[in-house]
Write a protein that holds these residues in place. Sequence first.
Motif, PDB file in Angstrom:
ATOM      1  N   ASN A  14       0.904  -1.258   0.132  1.00 44.62           N
ATOM      2  CA  ASN A  14      -0.284   0.043   0.078  1.00 44.62           C
ATOM      3  C   ASN A  14       0.912   1.409   0.065  1.00 44.62           C
ATOM      4  N   ALA A  15       1.876   1.270  -0.525  1.00 42.27           N
ATOM      5  CA  ALA A  15       2.830   2.421  -0.717  1.00 42.27           C
ATOM      6  C   ALA A  15       2.565   3.165  -1.881  1.00 42.27           C
ATOM      7  N   GLY A  16       1.818   2.854  -2.796  1.00 35.92           N
ATOM      8  CA  GLY A  16       1.407   3.418  -3.936  1.00 35.92           C
ATOM      9  C   GLY A  16       2.005   3.140  -5.281  1.00 35.92           C
ATOM     10  N   LYS A  17       2.535   1.914  -5.220  1.00 34.47           N
ATOM     11  CA  LYS A  17       3.265   1.417  -6.296  1.00 34.47           C
ATOM     12  C   LYS A  17       2.621   1.184  -7.605  1.00 34.47           C
ATOM     13  N   SER A  18       1.306   0.558  -7.487  1.00 35.19           N
ATOM     14  CA  SER A  18       0.610   0.113  -8.670  1.00 35.19           C
ATOM     15  C   SER A  18      -0.098   1.618  -9.301  1.00 35.19           C
ATOM     16  N   THR A  19      -0.383   2.540  -8.322  1.00 35.70           N
ATOM     17  CA  THR A  19      -0.911   3.727  -8.648  1.00 35.70           C
ATOM     18  C   THR A  19      -0.024   4.705  -9.508  1.00 35.70           C
ATOM     19  N   LEU A  20       1.049   4.607  -8.906  1.00 34.11           N
ATOM     20  CA  LEU A  20       2.111   5.333  -9.629  1.00 34.11           C
ATOM     21  C   LEU A  20       2.487   4.604 -10.834  1.00 34.11           C
ATOM     22  N   THR A  21       2.298   3.293 -11.014  1.00 37.60           N
ATOM     23  CA  THR A  21       2.616   2.681 -12.446  1.00 37.60           C
ATOM     24  C   THR A  21       1.524   3.037 -13.192  1.00 37.60           C
ATOM     25  N   ALA A  38      -0.151   5.752 -13.139  1.00 37.91           N
ATOM     26  CA  ALA A  38      -0.048   7.447 -13.779  1.00 37.91           C
ATOM     27  C   ALA A  38       0.994   7.560 -14.720  1.00 37.91           C
ATOM     28  N   LEU A  39       2.180   6.724 -14.613  1.00 42.31           N
ATOM     29  CA  LEU A  39       3.336   6.878 -15.330  1.00 42.31           C
ATOM     30  C   LEU A  39       2.739   6.310 -16.868  1.00 42.31           C
ATOM     31  N   VAL A  40       2.309   5.310 -16.915  1.00 44.18           N
ATOM     32  CA  VAL A  40       1.840   4.886 -18.325  1.00 44.18           C
ATOM     33  C   VAL A  40       0.695   5.422 -18.897  1.00 44.18           C
ATOM     34  N   ALA A  94       0.424  10.516  -7.485  1.00 41.79           N
ATOM     35  CA  ALA A  94       0.149   9.730  -8.605  1.00 41.79           C
ATOM     36  C   ALA A  94      -1.302  10.146  -8.908  1.00 41.79           C
ATOM     37  N   VAL A  95      -2.252  10.546  -8.004  1.00 39.68           N
ATOM     38  CA  VAL A  95      -3.462  10.839  -7.844  1.00 39.68           C
ATOM     39  C   VAL A  95      -3.764  12.177  -8.593  1.00 39.68           C
ATOM     40  N   ARG A 132       0.942  15.553  -9.844  1.00 39.31           N
ATOM     41  CA  ARG A 132       1.970  16.412  -9.747  1.00 39.31           C
ATOM     42  C   ARG A 132       3.407  15.518  -9.548  1.00 39.31           C
ATOM     43  N   GLN A 133       4.479  16.181 -10.422  1.00 39.59           N
ATOM     44  CA  GLN A 133       5.807  15.646 -10.311  1.00 39.59           C
ATOM     45  C   GLN A 133       5.793  14.345 -10.810  1.00 39.59           C
ATOM     46  N   VAL A 134       4.636  13.887 -11.504  1.00 37.02           N
ATOM     47  CA  VAL A 134       5.052  12.463 -12.021  1.00 37.02           C
ATOM     48  C   VAL A 134       5.945  12.267 -13.105  1.00 37.02           C
ATOM     49  N   GLU A 135       5.885  13.354 -13.966  1.00 35.13           N
ATOM     50  CA  GLU A 135       6.927  13.583 -14.959  1.00 35.13           C
ATOM     51  C   GLU A 135       8.315  13.650 -14.551  1.00 35.13           C
ATOM     52  N   ASP A 136       8.443  14.346 -13.391  1.00 34.96           N
ATOM     53  CA  ASP A 136       9.613  14.392 -12.815  1.00 34.96           C
ATOM     54  C   ASP A 136      10.353  12.943 -12.656  1.00 34.96           C
ATOM     55  N   VAL A 137       9.433  11.849 -11.942  1.00 32.74           N
ATOM     56  CA  VAL A 137       9.629  10.733 -11.845  1.00 32.74           C
ATOM     57  C   VAL A 137      10.334   9.894 -12.797  1.00 32.74           C
TER      58      VAL A 137
END
Length: 309
Positions: free
Chosen positions: A20-27, A29-31, A161-162, A165-170
Amino acid sequence: MNTDESTYRAGFACLVGRPNAGKSTLTNALVGEKVAITSSKPQTTRHTIRGILTQDDGQIVLVDTPGLHKPRTLLGERLNDVVRETLLDVDVIGFCLPADQKVGPGDQYIAKDLAELQRVRRKPVVAIVTKTDKVDRERLAEHLIEVDRLGEWAEIVPCSAVSGRQVEDVAKVLTGYLPPSPKLYPEDVLTDEPQNVMIAELIREAALEGVRDELPHSLAVVVEEMVPREGRPEDKPLMDVRVNVFVERSSQKAIIIGRGGSRLREVGTTAREGIEKLLGQKVYLDLHVKVAKDWQRDPKQLGKLGFNF
């Protein structure tokens, strides 16, 4: 598009972190598409899911792993093994630490593993502070200091990811640690997961919403059959999808089905929308709930349910 080998970068990035650290949500958001299931319940990802982000200057193949955790079952032990094997095969690691939770023993457990990997394999590890939309600036600053003290990171990047914000930076930071390479996948490919696996994950996500805490660990979904309905007009195809949802106890079966089948109908409706979007056509979803007693602790049952680690 510039894909000259001397400047273009492509490779594998792995997101790790406690459940529940937000890995799937970030995946996702990136894709930019839903390729990994997300849930408010921890420990929902059971196998690596590759999300593919193609940009002008590089291509990141994201490998999303189960959350590293202290195992309580055979399944838990095998999930941890999957994570460690994955870490050996990637070019850069993103260590996700949610901003709305203090750095704790679970994070220290993972940081210790990563420190050993950095020592032996020289893998760059980027600390990604997720869920920044859930805290104020003061708390975020405190958390960034905590994360900095936790280990030796190549970089620390906060993001949400929600909100986006700063997802592009990642993405930019992760790409910077990939080797020079031409694209590994065609531009229009977002994941290399088989369709039946993605369908099973969509059903699992729908079934997990609003149920008891112990259920995520006890739920397995197997797509038994996918066949086009015969006799349908060419412009109105229909796919028959037959699925078994396995739980460990009769009491859990009752939770999934709900009073008079109401909950199962709700699960089916929610999952069908995602499946139809994935397949690009109408779907008839036939869901059955079955009991496979203590399957998480039984090597034979784990194999039957598709956990062939």
